[in-house]
Design a protein around this motif. Structure first.
Motif, mmCIF file in Angstrom:
data_model
loop_
_atom_site.group_PDB
_atom_site.id
_atom_site.type_symbol
_atom_site.label_atom_id
_atom_site.label_comp_id
_atom_site.label_asym_id
_atom_site.label_seq_id
_atom_site.Cartn_x
_atom_site.Cartn_y
_atom_site.Cartn_z
ATOM 1 N N HIS A 116 0.761 -1.229 -0.017
ATOM 2 C CA HIS A 116 -0.145 -0.062 -0.111
ATOM 3 C C HIS A 116 0.701 1.328 0.091
ATOM 4 O O HIS A 116 1.892 1.305 0.477
ATOM 5 C CB HIS A 116 -1.014 0.095 1.257
ATOM 6 N N GLY A 117 0.276 2.295 -0.669
ATOM 7 C CA GLY A 117 1.141 3.553 -0.879
ATOM 8 C C GLY A 117 0.832 4.549 0.222
ATOM 9 O O GLY A 117 0.049 4.092 1.131
ATOM 10 N N LYS A 118 1.147 5.737 0.090
ATOM 11 C CA LYS A 118 0.925 7.005 1.111
ATOM 12 C C LYS A 118 0.452 8.066 0.101
ATOM 13 O O LYS A 118 1.038 8.222 -1.011
ATOM 14 C CB LYS A 118 2.073 7.301 1.984
ATOM 15 N N TYR A 119 -0.323 9.058 0.511
ATOM 16 C CA TYR A 119 -0.683 10.129 -0.209
ATOM 17 C C TYR A 119 0.147 11.133 -0.143
ATOM 18 O O TYR A 119 0.833 11.379 1.213
ATOM 19 C CB TYR A 119 -2.317 10.510 0.118
ATOM 20 N N LYS A 120 0.398 12.401 -1.130
ATOM 21 C CA LYS A 120 1.226 13.344 -0.623
ATOM 22 C C LYS A 120 0.226 14.403 -0.083
ATOM 23 O O LYS A 120 -0.930 14.117 -0.142
ATOM 24 C CB LYS A 120 1.731 13.671 -2.031
ATOM 25 N N ASP A 121 1.131 15.407 0.413
ATOM 26 C CA ASP A 121 -0.080 16.346 1.130
ATOM 27 C C ASP A 121 -0.843 17.002 -0.083
ATOM 28 O O ASP A 121 -0.389 17.352 -0.824
ATOM 29 C CB ASP A 121 1.078 17.385 1.624
#
Ligand code: 5GP
Length: 138
Positions: A116-121
């Motif tokens: 799973h990834g992460k969102y940028k701001d």
């Protein structure tokens, strides 16, 4: 388009059937993730879940739920995945809508390689607005 599942529904090819009504046929997947892995297939040959009549899709899930309850009782599995791949990019291989009902066992490692990834701001907010706006126009 005729697929292997149409041939199973028409009785031209064999399957190990677990359930049938006017709308769906459910049978064991030929290459199970675990024994008892079942496919719920509408008798009408929709290409995938996105193209499927919503009432038929709801019925597919309803029958999938009944099968999951019985899998927990009979196979003593700890959990069950409902999985439907829609489109080749999503991993679909047979282009006739089908719901996988997959018995799962603690620590079985299935799907472990998914990262799973992460969102940028700010990215999640923007995407949520894009999708919410499109939904409100449909
Ligand atoms: P998909 O990748 O399209 O979501 O899943 C297709 C599934 O259909 C696979 O899990 C595969 O094992 C199963 N399958 C493919 N051909 C046959 C068949 O002839 N009989 C049965 N019972 N399952 C099949």
């Amino acid at each position: 388009m005729s697929t292997i599942f149409s041939k199973i529904i028409e009785g031209e090819l064999p399957c190990f059937k677990v359930y049938e009504d006017n709308i769906v046929l459910a049978f064991l997947d030929i290459n199970p993730i675990h024994p008892g892995h079942t496919l719920v297939v509408p008798k009408k040959p929709f290409i995938d879940g996105i193209e499927t009549d919503p009432e038929i899709l709801a019925h597919i899930i309803k029958i999938g739920q009944k099968i999951a309850i019985v899998q927990k009782e009979t196979l003593k599995c700890g959990g069950v995945n409902f999985l439907m791949s829609n489109g080749a990019a999503a991993g679909q291989e047979v282009f006739h809508t089908h719901l996988h009902v997959i018995p799962r066992f603690e620590g079985d490692g299935v799907f472990n390689s998914v990262e799973h990834g992460k969102y940028k701001d700010g990215e999640a907010e923007g995407l949520a607005v894009t999708i919410a706006d499109a939904l409100s126009n449909n």
